[in-house]
Scaffold this motif. Structure first.
Motif, PDB file in Angstrom:
ATOM      1  N   HIS A  55      -8.838  -3.205  -9.339  1.00 46.84           N
ATOM      2  CA  HIS A  55      -8.940  -1.997 -10.011  1.00 46.84           C
ATOM      3  C   HIS A  55      -8.943  -1.641 -11.405  1.00 46.84           C
ATOM      4  CE1 HIS A  55     -10.078  -0.010  -6.180  1.00 46.84           C
ATOM      5  NE2 HIS A  55      -9.491  -1.053  -5.792  1.00 46.84           N
ATOM      6  N   ALA A  56      -8.464  -2.764 -12.065  1.00 45.89           N
ATOM      7  CA  ALA A  56      -8.282  -2.825 -13.770  1.00 45.89           C
ATOM      8  C   ALA A  56      -7.278  -1.824 -13.993  1.00 45.89           C
ATOM      9  CB  ALA A  56      -9.592  -2.588 -14.440  1.00 45.89           C
ATOM     10  N   CYS A  57      -6.159  -1.700 -13.477  1.00 44.51           N
ATOM     11  CA  CYS A  57      -4.821  -0.736 -13.468  1.00 44.51           C
ATOM     12  C   CYS A  57      -4.511  -1.023 -15.031  1.00 44.51           C
ATOM     13  CB  CYS A  57      -3.871  -0.976 -12.467  1.00 44.51           C
ATOM     14  SG  CYS A  57      -4.469  -0.442 -10.918  1.00 44.51           S
ATOM     15  N   GLU A  58      -4.109   0.087 -15.495  1.00 44.83           N
ATOM     16  CA  GLU A  58      -3.646  -0.268 -17.138  1.00 44.83           C
ATOM     17  C   GLU A  58      -1.934   0.002 -16.989  1.00 44.83           C
ATOM     18  OE1 GLU A  58      -5.538   2.964 -19.474  1.00 44.83           O
ATOM     19  OE2 GLU A  58      -5.802   3.821 -17.631  1.00 44.83           O
ATOM     20  N   LEU A  59      -1.699   0.344 -16.025  1.00 47.48           N
ATOM     21  CA  LEU A  59       0.005   0.536 -15.951  1.00 47.48           C
ATOM     22  C   LEU A  59       0.347   0.197 -14.339  1.00 47.48           C
ATOM     23  CD1 LEU A  59       2.578   1.141 -17.530  1.00 47.48           C
ATOM     24  CD2 LEU A  59       2.117   3.582 -16.768  1.00 47.48           C
ATOM     25  N   LEU A  60       1.402  -0.187 -14.193  1.00 45.60           N
ATOM     26  CA  LEU A  60       2.066  -0.435 -12.829  1.00 45.60           C
ATOM     27  C   LEU A  60       3.350   0.353 -12.771  1.00 45.60           C
ATOM     28  CD1 LEU A  60       1.267  -4.271 -12.418  1.00 45.60           C
ATOM     29  CD2 LEU A  60      -0.092  -2.468 -12.061  1.00 45.60           C
ATOM     30  N   VAL A  61       3.576   0.736 -11.493  1.00 47.32           N
ATOM     31  CA  VAL A  61       4.930   1.288 -11.120  1.00 47.32           C
ATOM     32  C   VAL A  61       5.401   0.411  -9.819  1.00 47.32           C
ATOM     33  CG1 VAL A  61       6.190   3.275 -10.239  1.00 47.32           C
ATOM     34  CG2 VAL A  61       4.697   3.491 -11.932  1.00 47.32           C
ATOM     35  N   LEU A  62       6.468  -0.077 -10.024  1.00 51.13           N
ATOM     36  CA  LEU A  62       7.072  -1.279  -8.838  1.00 51.13           C
ATOM     37  C   LEU A  62       8.376  -0.863  -8.472  1.00 51.13           C
ATOM     38  CD1 LEU A  62       6.030  -4.811 -11.010  1.00 51.13           C
ATOM     39  CD2 LEU A  62       4.498  -3.279  -9.237  1.00 51.13           C
ATOM     40  N   GLU A  63       8.230  -0.537  -7.297  1.00 51.59           N
ATOM     41  CA  GLU A  63       9.601   0.063  -6.560  1.00 51.59           C
ATOM     42  C   GLU A  63      10.271  -1.420  -5.878  1.00 51.59           C
ATOM     43  OE1 GLU A  63      11.563   2.263  -2.805  1.00 51.59           O
ATOM     44  OE2 GLU A  63       9.506   2.774  -3.452  1.00 51.59           O
ATOM     45  N   ILE A  69       0.796   0.182  -1.082  1.00 49.55           N
ATOM     46  CA  ILE A  69      -0.182  -0.074  -2.336  1.00 49.55           C
ATOM     47  C   ILE A  69      -1.230   1.191  -2.453  1.00 49.55           C
ATOM     48  CG2 ILE A  69      -1.915  -1.939  -3.201  1.00 49.55           C
ATOM     49  CD1 ILE A  69      -1.023  -3.894  -0.957  1.00 49.55           C
ATOM     50  N   ARG A  70      -0.818   1.570  -3.618  1.00 50.54           N
ATOM     51  CA  ARG A  70      -1.607   2.991  -4.159  1.00 50.54           C
ATOM     52  C   ARG A  70      -2.150   2.447  -5.383  1.00 50.54           C
ATOM     53  NH1 ARG A  70       3.135   5.108  -2.002  1.00 50.54           N
ATOM     54  NH2 ARG A  70       4.043   6.131  -3.917  1.00 50.54           N
ATOM     55  N   ILE A  71      -3.343   3.056  -5.745  1.00 49.09           N
ATOM     56  CA  ILE A  71      -4.219   3.107  -6.915  1.00 49.09           C
ATOM     57  C   ILE A  71      -4.447   4.461  -7.182  1.00 49.09           C
ATOM     58  CG2 ILE A  71      -6.272   2.156  -8.267  1.00 49.09           C
ATOM     59  CD1 ILE A  71      -5.428  -0.104  -5.639  1.00 49.09           C
ATOM     60  N   ARG A  79      -5.143   5.052 -15.057  1.00 46.45           N
ATOM     61  CA  ARG A  79      -5.255   4.203 -13.882  1.00 46.45           C
ATOM     62  C   ARG A  79      -4.032   3.349 -13.597  1.00 46.45           C
ATOM     63  NH1 ARG A  79      -9.907   2.715 -15.977  1.00 46.45           N
ATOM     64  NH2 ARG A  79      -9.150   0.778 -16.757  1.00 46.45           N
ATOM     65  N   CYS A  80      -3.220   3.935 -12.695  1.00 47.93           N
ATOM     66  CA  CYS A  80      -1.891   3.317 -12.371  1.00 47.93           C
ATOM     67  C   CYS A  80      -1.972   2.804 -11.077  1.00 47.93           C
ATOM     68  CB  CYS A  80      -0.680   4.241 -12.378  1.00 47.93           C
ATOM     69  SG  CYS A  80      -0.863   5.701 -11.143  1.00 47.93           S
ATOM     70  N   GLY A  81      -1.270   1.584 -10.883  1.00 55.22           N
ATOM     71  CA  GLY A  81      -1.099   0.893  -9.654  1.00 55.22           C
ATOM     72  C   GLY A  81       0.529   1.096  -9.187  1.00 55.22           C
ATOM     73  N   VAL A  82       0.547   1.538  -7.940  1.00 56.98           N
ATOM     74  CA  VAL A  82       2.030   1.743  -7.108  1.00 56.98           C
ATOM     75  C   VAL A  82       2.021   0.903  -6.135  1.00 56.98           C
ATOM     76  CG1 VAL A  82       3.420   3.417  -6.437  1.00 56.98           C
ATOM     77  CG2 VAL A  82       1.796   4.123  -8.358  1.00 56.98           C
ATOM     78  N   THR A  83       3.558   0.127  -6.057  1.00 53.89           N
ATOM     79  CA  THR A  83       3.834  -0.360  -4.938  1.00 53.89           C
ATOM     80  C   THR A  83       4.963   0.225  -4.524  1.00 53.89           C
ATOM     81  OG1 THR A  83       4.257  -2.571  -3.714  1.00 53.89           O
ATOM     82  CG2 THR A  83       4.563  -2.560  -5.973  1.00 53.89           C
ATOM     83  N   THR A  84       5.213   0.471  -3.187  1.00 57.91           N
ATOM     84  CA  THR A  84       6.688   1.145  -2.663  1.00 57.91           C
ATOM     85  C   THR A  84       6.901   0.416  -1.303  1.00 57.91           C
ATOM     86  OG1 THR A  84       5.444   2.994  -1.479  1.00 57.91           O
ATOM     87  CG2 THR A  84       6.265   3.623  -3.884  1.00 57.91           C
ATOM     88  N   SER A  85       8.020   0.646  -0.914  1.00 57.86           N
ATOM     89  CA  SER A  85       8.457   0.301   0.551  1.00 57.86           C
ATOM     90  C   SER A  85       9.696   1.110   0.918  1.00 57.86           C
ATOM     91  CB  SER A  85       8.813  -1.080   0.527  1.00 57.86           C
ATOM     92  OG  SER A  85      10.099  -1.134  -0.223  1.00 57.86           O
ATOM     93  N   PRO A  86      10.125   1.129   2.095  1.00 54.41           N
ATOM     94  CA  PRO A  86       9.205   1.133   3.312  1.00 54.41           C
ATOM     95  C   PRO A  86       7.868   1.974   3.420  1.00 54.41           C
ATOM     96  CG  PRO A  86      10.985   2.185   4.129  1.00 54.41           C
ATOM     97  CD  PRO A  86      11.151   2.155   2.692  1.00 54.41           C
ATOM     98  N   HIS A  87       7.114   1.786   4.300  1.00 54.16           N
ATOM     99  CA  HIS A  87       5.885   2.726   4.553  1.00 54.16           C
ATOM    100  C   HIS A  87       6.297   3.716   5.833  1.00 54.16           C
ATOM    101  CE1 HIS A  87       5.031  -0.573   7.156  1.00 54.16           C
ATOM    102  NE2 HIS A  87       4.339   0.052   8.019  1.00 54.16           N
TER     103      HIS A  87
END
Length: 404
Positions: free
Chosen positions: A126-134, A81-83, A65-73
């Motif tokens: 969403h109880a993400c276990e790991l994040l990827v932050l751009e 913001i993606r889960i 369960r990973c949460g990802v934030t990126t930019s730009p769109h």
């Protein structure tokens, strides 16, 4: 309204204002969402989004369960913001931003800070276990750096861009980006310019961080993203995933291979359709990316007889260096404006590069150029649209082009 402009501060009023105090204070007010969730932070100039897409694809293939934030769109704020590989739902983002308005007024967050804050709350929900932050811009003062637990840092290629915010030398830019590296982190980087390598080595020594240099992946790896540079980006992603074993995750190489082969990142050397014709889109919007695109062109069939470029470049970008990298004597380029942004014109470019007078043409929009090609005979190799992510996003948003 579904563009969220009523809830996200306008960039021209509240644009680049690099500080960490606002983010720190806002996250403190919210009880530090996701504080204990480990993150892979991805920093650099070019290739960050590609590294993120490889990471995200492999983590999803592994069922994490990973949460990802990126930019730009490209088209929608929700892309940022993606889960587990899925963009946040528009209504969920709208209600989250509405709930954050009092906090936003209290701390006067920038648009990027507000979205990163919304991302942390969504990841917690969403109880993400790991994040990827751009990282959005720089590193030291970027909103993603407010996340306290970043044990793995993936470094994309660092080059000259955003000099007005980060410094005018490669060393200054690298210092600003590398300052995000936390103590004892594992830092993974592809080969960099020698000036950048020195900065990364010095920073990691000071921070007692472990620095790993990686070489491009060999051709046995199937990659979902086209272009030779992706072998370097994927190598950084692979080592970042392997570094997770120190946190208790061990991803089988077969799962990583599956993830890398199915990775997607729109607008990067992407072939699309305009009616019955094909185009190539690439988000190259600074000189290092233009150099990389020029390298890629060496592999295109018939490129030696001339390439047709359609370029939209924002006024604050180093368009002169970009054209010097991209244009060969037999090429032609149409200069068009970046939608809703101040842009370079043909006349401004010719003041700097008068020798290109016969090669540069101008149009007020992409469709005019494509209509002309359609009646005169479609170029081979196919025309390349580049210079701005905003242009590519606009083409998709208006349905001018469709993905193959």
């Amino acid at each position: 309204m579904d563009d969220l402009s009523d809830l996200i501060p306008r960039f021209d009023l509240r644009g680049m204002d690099l500080q960490l105090d606002r983010m720190d204070a806002a996250l403190h007010d919210l009880g530090h969402p996701c504080r204990s969730v480990p993150a892979i932070q991805v920093l650099g100039t070019n290739g960050k989004g590609s590294i993120v897409s490889f990471l995200e694809s492999a983590l999803c293939a592994a069922g994490l369960r990973c949460g990802v934030t990126t930019s730009p769109h490209l088209v929608s704020w929700c892309e940022r913001i993606r889960i587990q590989g899925q963009p946040i739902a528009l209504d969920a983002l709208r209600s989250q931003l509405q709930a954050l308005q009092p906090l936003n007024e209290r701390h006067r967050l920038t648009p990027f800070e507000l979205l990163v804050t919304a991302a942390f709350l969504a990841f917690q929900r969403h109880a993400c276990e790991l994040l990827v932050l751009e990282v959005g811009l720089g590193g030291r003062l970027d909103a993603t750096t407010a996340h306290p637990y970043r044990p793995v840092v993936a470094v994309a290629s660092i080059g000259l861009d955003h000099c007005e915010h980060l410094g005018s030398s490669l060393s200054a830019i690298a210092t600003e980006k590398a300052a995000a590296i936390p103590p004892q982190a594992t830092v993974i980087s592809c080969v960099q310019d020698p000036e950048v390598e020195i900065v990364l080595e010095d920073t990691c020594r000071t921070q007692q961080a472990k620095l790993q240099w990686v070489k491009p992946l060999d051709p046995t790896w199937q990659l979902g993203l086209p272009g030779e540079i992706q072998r370097s980006n994927a190598a950084v992603a692979l080592s970042a995933l392997q570094a997770l074993s120190g946190l208790g995750w061990s991803l089988p190489e077969t799962v990583i291979q599956e993830g890398f082969a199915t990775a997607r990142w729109p607008g990067r050397l992407q072939t699309v359709q305009w009616g019955e014709h094909r185009l190539l889109l690439d988000g190259a919007h600074n000189p290092p990316a233009a150099v990389q695109l020029a390298e890629e062109r060496k592999r295109w069939t018939n490129a030696s007889s001339g390439v047709v470029w359609i370029l939209a470049i924002q006024a604050h970008k180093d368009a002169v260096a970009m054209l010097e990298a991209l244009l060969q004597p037999q090429d032609r380029a149409w200069i068009i404006p970046v939608p809703s942004h101040r842009s370079w014109s043909r006349s401004a470019l010719l003041q700097e590069l008068p020798q290109l007078e016969l090669q540069l043409h101008e149009a007020d929009r992409l469709e005019a150029v494509l209509t002309q090609f359609s009646s005169d005979g479609w170029p081979t190799p196919v025309p390349i649209v580049a210079g701005s992510i905003y242009l590519i996003g606009d083409l998709f948003a208006r349905g001018i082009v469709t993905a193959e």
